[in-house]
Design a protein around this motif. Sequence first.
Motif, PDB file in Angstrom:
ATOM      1  N   SER A   1       1.038   6.369  -6.986  1.00  0.00           N
ATOM      2  CA  SER A   1      -0.074   7.280  -7.299  1.00  0.00           C
ATOM      3  C   SER A   1       0.115   8.602  -7.129  1.00  0.00           C
ATOM      4  O   SER A   1      -0.275   9.406  -8.202  1.00  0.00           O
TER       5      SER A   1
ATOM      6  N   SER B   1      -5.245  -0.031  -5.276  1.00  0.00           N
ATOM      7  CA  SER B   1      -5.227   0.302  -3.712  1.00  0.00           C
ATOM      8  C   SER B   1      -6.306   0.480  -3.154  1.00  0.00           C
ATOM      9  O   SER B   1      -6.329  -0.088  -2.169  1.00  0.00           O
TER      10      SER B   1
ATOM     11  N   VAL C   1       0.749  -1.190   0.189  1.00  0.00           N
ATOM     12  CA  VAL C   1       0.049   0.108  -0.014  1.00  0.00           C
ATOM     13  C   VAL C   1       0.910   1.180   0.004  1.00  0.00           C
ATOM     14  O   VAL C   1       0.597   2.072  -0.693  1.00  0.00           O
TER      15      VAL C   1
ATOM     16  N   LEU D   1       2.078   1.778  -3.486  1.00  0.00           N
ATOM     17  CA  LEU D   1       1.040   2.405  -4.338  1.00  0.00           C
ATOM     18  C   LEU D   1       0.769   3.781  -4.202  1.00  0.00           C
ATOM     19  O   LEU D   1       0.474   4.382  -5.056  1.00  0.00           O
TER      20      LEU D   1
ATOM     21  N   PHE E   1      -7.435   8.076  -2.548  1.00  0.00           N
ATOM     22  CA  PHE E   1      -7.351   7.406  -3.835  1.00  0.00           C
ATOM     23  C   PHE E   1      -8.712   7.565  -4.465  1.00  0.00           C
ATOM     24  O   PHE E   1      -8.769   7.715  -5.687  1.00  0.00           O
TER      25      PHE E   1
END
Length: 198
Positions: A41, A81, A34, A37, A115
């Motif tokens: 991102s 994610s 995570v 990611l 996200f």
Amino acid sequence: MLSTVAGALSFLERRRLIQVIPDSFIQFLNEWEVRALILLSLTLQSLLSTLGNRRKYICKIWIRITLWCAYLLADWVAIVSLGIIAKSTLDDCQKGENVDDDPLNQLMWFWAQFFLLHLGGPDTITAYSLEDNELWLRHLVGLVIQTGLAFYILLVALPGSSWLPVLSILIFVAGLIKYGERLFALFASNSENFGTLW
């Protein structure tokens, strides 16, 4: 009968080959996936923000390739994610563990709302090409599913005693608005609707 036994033995041998990867390495990947990611991102969003507007007046191939890859990967990374965070949250809740007190879980729940905000995309690029505007219906389905996932994670986070769930509500609302703006922009730019909404 002999072929069944031989098949079972070959399966066991293949199973041992799969277990070559140490459990400590798998645990390391589970803990850091995570976080990796999140960094990916954020990098993709900053690339889209900086290069999204430049593609209009700079026609260099490296900008186009970088922007196209970032555009394709940004949604994928955010969706994966959100799924990973939702699955780990569901697994922890099914185990009956007290997940509210863990600061790492609270931080992951907070990032889940970011996200959703990332799925709205930056203002500099809504669609890479005109053909992407035709996919507004797919983005509508994505909006419903991803908002549902983020809302589920938010509901799990709310009983916490820290101030992070309150901030998560604000980020959730901002992400919902941002994703809705992107969907409306794609819908309005669709070839059937272009110029008719205004």
